[in-house]
Design a protein around this motif. Structure first.
Motif, PDB file in Angstrom:
ATOM      1  N   GLY A  60       0.802  -1.210   0.000  1.00 15.85           N
ATOM      2  CA  GLY A  60       0.000   0.000   0.000  1.00 15.85           C
ATOM      3  C   GLY A  60       0.834   1.258   0.000  1.00 15.85           C
ATOM      4  O   GLY A  60       2.061   1.227  -0.224  1.00 15.85           O
ATOM      5  N   GLY A  80     -12.331  -5.648  -3.011  1.00 14.53           N
ATOM      6  CA  GLY A  80     -11.273  -5.826  -2.018  1.00 14.53           C
ATOM      7  C   GLY A  80     -11.477  -4.913  -0.828  1.00 14.53           C
ATOM      8  O   GLY A  80     -12.586  -4.442  -0.556  1.00 14.53           O
ATOM      9  N   GLU A  81     -10.384  -4.649  -0.113  1.00 12.42           N
ATOM     10  CA  GLU A  81     -10.460  -3.793   1.064  1.00 12.42           C
ATOM     11  C   GLU A  81      -9.220  -2.912   1.165  1.00 12.42           C
ATOM     12  O   GLU A  81      -8.139  -3.283   0.703  1.00 12.42           O
ATOM     13  CB  GLU A  81     -10.631  -4.621   2.339  1.00 12.42           C
ATOM     14  N   LEU A  82      -9.393  -1.751   1.770  1.00  9.95           N
ATOM     15  CA  LEU A  82      -8.324  -0.771   1.896  1.00  9.95           C
ATOM     16  C   LEU A  82      -8.386  -0.167   3.293  1.00  9.95           C
ATOM     17  O   LEU A  82      -9.437   0.325   3.710  1.00  9.95           O
ATOM     18  CB  LEU A  82      -8.487   0.328   0.845  1.00  9.95           C
ATOM     19  N   ASN A 103      -3.557  -2.232   1.665  1.00 11.28           N
ATOM     20  CA  ASN A 103      -4.368  -3.426   1.463  1.00 11.28           C
ATOM     21  C   ASN A 103      -3.777  -4.517   2.353  1.00 11.28           C
ATOM     22  O   ASN A 103      -2.778  -5.152   2.001  1.00 11.28           O
ATOM     23  CB  ASN A 103      -4.335  -3.854  -0.006  1.00 11.28           C
ATOM     24  N   CYS A 124      -6.954  -5.043  -4.052  1.00 12.28           N
ATOM     25  CA  CYS A 124      -7.928  -3.970  -3.843  1.00 12.28           C
ATOM     26  C   CYS A 124      -7.995  -3.107  -5.103  1.00 12.28           C
ATOM     27  O   CYS A 124      -6.973  -2.653  -5.616  1.00 12.28           O
ATOM     28  CB  CYS A 124      -7.546  -3.093  -2.650  1.00 12.28           C
ATOM     29  N   THR A 164     -11.131   0.380   7.860  1.00 14.00           N
ATOM     30  CA  THR A 164     -10.925  -0.515   6.732  1.00 14.00           C
ATOM     31  C   THR A 164     -12.162  -0.461   5.852  1.00 14.00           C
ATOM     32  O   THR A 164     -13.273  -0.751   6.301  1.00 14.00           O
ATOM     33  CB  THR A 164     -10.668  -1.961   7.194  1.00 14.00           C
TER      34      THR A 164
END
Length: 278
Positions: A57, A75-77, A109, A116, A88
């Motif tokens: 990231g 996705g997720e960040l 991420n 992500c 998140t």
């Protein structure tokens, strides 16, 4: 009624880079990509379509005098900043950082295996020297199904709540409205331009982009019935057809002008629409 002017821009004409951990497309000049024809559009300064690899990231870095928001596609960040915000974000989440006099933040991420995919968007504020602020909102796929949902709106607009977590559009200190839609095959939505935010504005601008959900590719995304294929049509016959990653800049709009978006392809299209004062 305004006299609309369409400027189509295919995905492969965007800037971009593959850094391994980060794969990105740039709508406007950014980092090592520079095109004097695409430095900004109204208050819009950055639209980066980013894909961040797992467990990587953006390390802590500063920002000031910019309105920065993230629109999560998949996705997720994870966000962390100097104001003490830790969050998140996942699909449907929107996070706004109003940089003002200065903030520091990081975005990672942290997922062990999933990429992500998100849009990183910057707008120039309509006032300098503001105190930094942070806002978050969530919009489900059902919220966006076959309609344009207002995701971001000026803090001065009626109904916009300037609180960290609330319902309704995400506040922004800029003359910009941001909408999103998940448009099914054969479905249409119509966007009607609003009155200028500033009385001195001579006309309205629109920028419309079809998110590139098929993945990172330096070549043009296919433009056929197997994918989303969005026809953008003005009332006076102006039109453009967008494949994934493509965009269209629309100038010369006036309050009340209508632009219709129709999915002529065979796959749901994720559309983002920006409206600004000229």
């Amino acid at each position: 009624m305004g006299k609309l002017s369409f400027q189509y821009r295919p995905s492969e004409k965007r800037g971009g880079a593959d850094h391994g951990w980060l794969k990105t497309f740039h709508t406007f000049s950014f980092a090592d990509y520079y095109d004097p024809s695409f430095e900004n559009f109204g208050s819009l300064r950055v639209i980066n379509e980013d894909r961040v690899a797992p467990r990587t990231g953006f390390p802590t870095h500063p920002h000031r005098e910019a309105e920065i928001f993230s629109y999560i596609v998949s996705g997720e960040l994870s966000h962390k900043d100097s104001m003490g915000n830790v969050e998140t974000m996942k699909r449907g989440d929107v996070q706004m950082t109003s940089g003002g006099t200065g903030i520091r933040h990081s975005e990672y991420n942290n997922h062990p295996s999933e990429q992500c995919h998100f849009l990183q968007i910057w707008a120039m504020p309509n006032q300098r020297g503001l105190p930094p602020k942070y806002f978050g909102r969530h919009f489900t796929d059902d919220d966006k199904k076959d309609k344009l949902v207002e995701i971001v709106a000026p803090v001065t607009q009626e109904g916009v709540v300037e609180e960290r977590d609330a319902k309704g559009p995400t506040p922004i200190h800029a003359n910009l409205n941001f909408f999103a839609s998940l448009l099914s095959p054969s479905a249409s939505v119509t966007h009607t331009l609003r009155a200028p935010v500033q009385a001195s504005a001579s006309s309205k601008l629109l920028y419309i982009q079809l998110v590139q959900t098929s993945g990172f590719n330096t070549a043009a995304a296919p433009k056929d019935k197997s994918t989303a294929l969005i026809k953008v049509a003005g009332e006076s016959g102006e039109e453009a057809v967008l494949g994934e990653g493509d965009g269209v800049f629309i100038r010369g709009g006036a309050a009340g002008d209508k632009v219709t978006l129709t999915n002529q392809g065979g796959k749901v299209g994720e559309l983002v629409v920006f409206e600004m004062d000229a």
